[in-house]
Design an enzyme around this catalytic site. Structure first.
Site, PDB file in Angstrom:
ATOM      1  N   ASP A   1      50.962  -0.164 -38.995  1.00  0.00           N
ATOM      2  CA  ASP A   1      50.234  -0.952 -37.892  1.00  0.00           C
ATOM      3  C   ASP A   1      49.086  -1.616 -38.474  1.00  0.00           C
ATOM      4  OD1 ASP A   1      48.856  -1.778 -35.677  1.00  0.00           O
ATOM      5  OD2 ASP A   1      49.004  -0.161 -34.491  1.00  0.00           O
TER       6      ASP A   1
ATOM      7  N   SER B   1      42.590  -1.682 -26.497  1.00  0.00           N
ATOM      8  CA  SER B   1      43.141  -0.547 -27.240  1.00  0.00           C
ATOM      9  C   SER B   1      42.372  -0.167 -28.565  1.00  0.00           C
ATOM     10  CB  SER B   1      44.547  -0.580 -27.650  1.00  0.00           C
ATOM     11  OG  SER B   1      44.946  -1.880 -28.527  1.00  0.00           O
TER      12      SER B   1
ATOM     13  N   HIS C   1      45.869  -1.718 -34.882  1.00  0.00           N
ATOM     14  CA  HIS C   1      45.058  -0.416 -34.354  1.00  0.00           C
ATOM     15  C   HIS C   1      44.484   0.409 -35.305  1.00  0.00           C
ATOM     16  CE1 HIS C   1      48.064  -1.722 -31.069  1.00  0.00           C
ATOM     17  NE2 HIS C   1      46.767  -1.545 -30.546  1.00  0.00           N
TER      18      HIS C   1
END
Length: 370
Positions: free
Chosen positions: A343, A175, A346
């Site tokens: 986060d 990701s 990411h």
């Protein structure tokens, strides 16, 4: 709405044409496109159509123009015969797809993935593909179980009569590397999505097959590596960055197992004459010590990746260390601004752009790209 390139009249002479524009579904047909309904079976006289129309459905979509309707692939899978077939002279083609309404879908052609995990209604992406048997066979297939796999529009343009792909950088990853949609405005980003900004397409095209949640075993076994091996050739690069999800206990991958999965992919790419490149993932936004130094060298099976690069004599992009140097230079607050809100793992779009810049600079430093 996809912009019109040219108008193709649906006559038998179109079979030999070097470009098509299709508007799928049973709604109004956009000007400059050929309408294709789910029940339109392939015929040699027409030169296009569905191989198994009984496994197709006409559905609505929430966009405008060509994006207002679509067809749904009720049966799917990279090896499925439920394909949309188009007769084409052998050569190299650019294929641009617009999905209908879907949460996450992938695009396959010629039995392998071409685009991984397009997300959102009317998502748009494109890829180049060589046609060597006189026909393109394409379908929209699983990116997420339970999603509707739909197609609103398709543009096919011949780039060359020579079915040889341009020099290409193929990317495998998770990701932090993957594409996010819309490609030109997504909030989240992966560095593989942004790398083409730093690499001239006259030197290399970038084909990013990274996907969220991926592990080395999955990338090797579940179709992404298969797609790369179908097309990769001498002079191409294969950059693979994994390890983040492999360290998650739920994936039951030891560091030794991870290393051997990665070794196998490196050797397969090298056997095709390509240059395999290993990359380590960047750390978390919060990997700062009390002195303001960012360090994440203990994360993500980095030691195995570094050792493997040495053992297999392949280039290493130690993005883990390179990005830490950059994060230290800008400080904790600025680093946090390069990650998704709330986060620490990411990157957002700005962060992905910076990581792509660091990767491209390292590729150039090592003489791997002009």
């Amino acid at each position: 709405m996809l912009a019109a390139l040219y108008t193709v009249t649906p006559t038998s002479s179109a079979v030999a044409a070097t470009g098509y524009k299709f508007d799928f579904g049973n709604g109004a047909v956009q000007s400059g496109y050929m309408g294709v309904r789910a029940e339109d079976a392939y015929s040699a006289a027409r030169g296009y159509g569905f191989n198994t129309p009984a496994s197709m459905r006409n559905v609505s979509a929430s966009g405008s123009g060509v994006g207002s309707d679509a067809v749904q692939f009720v049966t799917y899978g990279t090896k499925s015969t439920n394909t949309f077939n188009v007769d084409l002279p052998n050569g190299l083609y650019n294929v641009k797809v617009m999905l209908g309404n879907t949460s996450r879908s992938s695009v396959a052609a010629e039995g392998v993935y071409q685009i991984i995990n397009m997300t959102g209604n009317n998502a748009v992406d494109e890829f180049q593909i060589p046609v060597t048997d006189g026909q393109l066979n394409l379908l929209v297939t699983e990116g997420k179980a339970g999603a509707a796999f739909t197609l609103s529009a398709l543009e096919i343009t011949q780039l060359s009569s020579n079915p040889t792909t341009h020099p290409t950088i193929y990317i495998g990853g998770d990701s932090t590397v993957a594409n996010y949609y819309p490609l030109d405005s997504s909030v989240q980003g992966g560095w593989g999505q942004m790398l083409q900004q730093y690499v001239s397409p006259s030197n290399f095209l970038v084909r990013n097959l990274a996907s969220g949640g991926q592990i080395a075993r999955g990338f090797r076994n579940d179709g992404q590596m298969e797609a790369i091996l179908k097309y990769i050739k001498p002079g191409d690069l294969f950059i693979v960055q994994l390890g983040i999800n492999d360290t998650n206990p739920k994936n039951t991958t030891t560091e030794a197992e991870f290393k051997e999965y990665m070794r196998d992919m490196v050797r397969q790419a090298k056997a095709k004459g390509a240059i395999a490149v290993l990359s380590t993932p960047q750390g978390r936004a919060t990997d700062f010590n009390s002195a303001g130094v960012h360090n994440a060298q203990g994360r993500w099976y980095r030691a195995a990746t570094v050792a493997l690069a040495s053992e297999e004599n392949v280039p290493l992009i130690d993005l883990n260390v390179i990005s830490s140097t950059y994060f230290t230079s800008i400080g904790p607050a600025a680093t946090l601004q390069l990650y998704m809100e709330g986060d620490s793992l990411h990157p957002n779009r700005a962060g992905a752009i910076q990581l792509a810049r660091l990767v491209s600079e390292e590729l150039k430093r090592q003489g791997l790209t002009p």
